[in-house]
Design an enzyme around this catalytic site. Structure first.
Site, PDB file in Angstrom:
ATOM      1  N   PHE A 143       0.924  -1.254   0.019  1.00 56.13           N
ATOM      2  CA  PHE A 143      -0.148  -0.099  -0.045  1.00 56.13           C
ATOM      3  C   PHE A 143       0.910   1.362  -0.044  1.00 56.13           C
ATOM      4  O   PHE A 143       1.661   1.294   0.938  1.00 56.13           O
ATOM      5  CB  PHE A 143      -0.949  -0.002   1.344  1.00 56.13           C
ATOM      6  CG  PHE A 143      -1.873   1.274   1.210  1.00 56.13           C
ATOM      7  CD1 PHE A 143      -2.960   1.158   0.651  1.00 56.13           C
ATOM      8  CD2 PHE A 143      -1.386   2.464   1.953  1.00 56.13           C
ATOM      9  CE1 PHE A 143      -4.107   2.249   0.538  1.00 56.13           C
ATOM     10  CE2 PHE A 143      -2.234   3.554   2.110  1.00 56.13           C
ATOM     11  CZ  PHE A 143      -3.602   3.220   1.226  1.00 56.13           C
ATOM     12  N   ASP A 228       9.316   2.728   1.263  1.00 56.91           N
ATOM     13  CA  ASP A 228       7.978   3.597   1.760  1.00 56.91           C
ATOM     14  C   ASP A 228       8.140   3.148   3.208  1.00 56.91           C
ATOM     15  O   ASP A 228       7.689   2.303   3.824  1.00 56.91           O
ATOM     16  CB  ASP A 228       7.100   2.760   1.278  1.00 56.91           C
ATOM     17  CG  ASP A 228       5.523   3.432   1.633  1.00 56.91           C
ATOM     18  OD1 ASP A 228       5.713   4.156   2.541  1.00 56.91           O
ATOM     19  OD2 ASP A 228       4.468   3.437   0.924  1.00 56.91           O
ATOM     20  N   LYS A 257       3.023  10.361   8.270  1.00 56.84           N
ATOM     21  CA  LYS A 257       2.304   9.664   9.636  1.00 56.84           C
ATOM     22  C   LYS A 257       2.716  10.459  11.013  1.00 56.84           C
ATOM     23  O   LYS A 257       2.667  11.330  11.092  1.00 56.84           O
ATOM     24  CB  LYS A 257       2.108   8.152   9.285  1.00 56.84           C
ATOM     25  CG  LYS A 257       1.311   7.681   8.544  1.00 56.84           C
ATOM     26  CD  LYS A 257       0.950   6.202   8.808  1.00 56.84           C
ATOM     27  CE  LYS A 257       0.125   5.579   7.734  1.00 56.84           C
ATOM     28  NZ  LYS A 257      -1.555   5.934   8.310  1.00 56.84           N
TER      29      LYS A 257
END
Length: 406
Positions: A143, A228, A257
């Site tokens: 993702f 990532d 995040k």
């Protein structure tokens, strides 16, 4: 159009009236938080093991973050990238000194940071090898964000269905399967993109052998390695960035995040040589490098990037894993517990396949917030500074939730 001006208290029903239906939020509406505790509009309290999906890495209402935001709010909010600003320069300086990177590009989110990374790998390959070297390889169940480009690089077809035609030149290998990557990588590959721990794909850590093999294949084919670290970054695994514990260095790293502790900010980190392909005018972001976001992120970085904090992540992780394994055995619900640091997944056994959502909902009933990672994994991503008392209280509540459905 509905008139809600008379509402003194908005409810979940208001969401259905006024919001696009792409989310299906809980009936609970959280109102305030302190540390790893949250209170809803009715005054019920919850222990937060979700962390806003690995975002509120220092919990709620952290004094250093509140102070940084308030101090910057009295100075300057926004400038646009016609100018630079001190908080952005300070943050970029810290990030480059603490990592492999020489250069930073600021964005607002992980999706934006990944969009920048995926554009950069193609631009770099075009500049250095020619236009035919444009293929990106990522991994099934990965993702990487919600833009059209990032969902295509992500390896979950459910996120691309109905959005065709899709950007091309993207293929997917099996995660933790080096032969699968070897079969499709070539001199046309410009980059391999991977999460050190697959997050949405079920909290699956990469093996050391796999990571080192991916790095070697990238080197062999002059392909860039993109990590990532949107979910694994900023202390989550017990290292500032997960790559630091893996014996492998990427060429590009994305982070977001936890980086803002709840304030929207993201970044792409890379070397001077690769960054040179993003010359003036090639890419941009209106709010990227926003002084408010960077000021908060500086406070997050300073608080998390200490040996004591990173070690405590590993200590807390061991406690939580041991208790989750105990709960799983007692109620016969979990096959295993996996992950790194405070990014953990309790994998449901055969009896409970496809029922992860039930554990979230039972958690709300018993005053604890957890997450899912797919249909078969209950995910925990608590604040890195969660106290031992909050861990114990939260796991006691989680056990009651498990008992109520098992």
């Amino acid at each position: 159009m509905s008139d809600n001006s008379a509402h003194s208290n908005y409810t979940r029903a208001t969401f259905d009236e006024v919001m696009v239906p792409n989310y299906n939020p809980a009936t609970i509406i959280p109102e305030r938080g302190d540390g790893s505790r949250v209170w809803d509009q009715e005054g019920n309290d919850y222990v937060d093991f979700a962390g806003g999906i690995a975002v509120t890495a220092l919990g709620h209402n952290h004094p250093a973050l509140v102070k940084a935001l308030k101090d910057q709010a009295d100075k300057i909010w926004h400038l646009s990238n016609v100018f630079t600003n001190k908080p952005a320069l300070e943050l970029a300086d810290k990030l480059t000194k603490a990592t492999f990177a020489d250069k930073v590009f600021f964005a607002n989110s992980g999706g934006e940071a990944n969009e920048a990374a995926f554009k950069l790998v193609r631009k770099y390959a075009n500049d250095n090898f020619g236009p035919e070297k444009n293929e990106i390889i990522s991994f099934k169940q990965s993702f990487h964000g919600r833009t059209l480009f990032t969902v295509c690089v992500g390896g979950q077809p459910k996120y691309t269905e109905g959005f065709e035609p899709l950007p091309g030149g993207i293929s997917h290998a099996e995660y933790n399967n080096l032969q699968s990557l070897e079969a499709i990588i070539s001199d046309k590959t410009c980059a391999v993109v991977m999460e050190p721990v697959q997050g949405e794909g079920g909290i699956v850590p990469a093996t050391e052998e796999f990571v080192k093999g991916v790095r070697a294949l990238c080197d062999k084919h002059d392909a860039l390695l993109v990590f990532d670290e949107v979910q694994t970054g900023v202390g989550r695994t017990g290292h500032l960035y997960a790559y630091m514990g893996m014996g492998v260095t990427p060429d590009i790293l994305t982070t977001a995040k936890a980086m803002g502790g709840g304030f929207p900010i993201g970044a792409m980190l890379t070397t001077s040589k690769i960054a040179a392909s993003f010359m003036p005018g090639t890419h941009g972001s209106t709010y990227g490098g926003n002084p408010l976001g960077c000021a908060v992120s500086n406070a997050v970085f300073d608080t998390i990037n200490t040996p004591e904090m990173l070690q405590s992540v590993l200590d807390k992780s061991a406690k939580i894993v041991a208790r989750l394994e105990e709960i799983g055995k007692k109620y016969d619900v979990f096959a295993s517990v996996r992950g790194r640091g405070l990014l953990l997944g309790a994998v449901l056994n055969e009896k409970w396949q496809g029922k992860a959502r039930q554990f979230i909902e039972a958690g709300w009933q018993h005053g604890v917030m957890v997450l899912v990672a797919g249909m078969n994994v209950v995910r925990l991503a608590p604040a890195l500074n969660i106290t031992d008392e909050e861990i114990e209280d939260g796991l006691n509540r989680f056990e009651k939730a498990v008992a109520s459905i098992a």
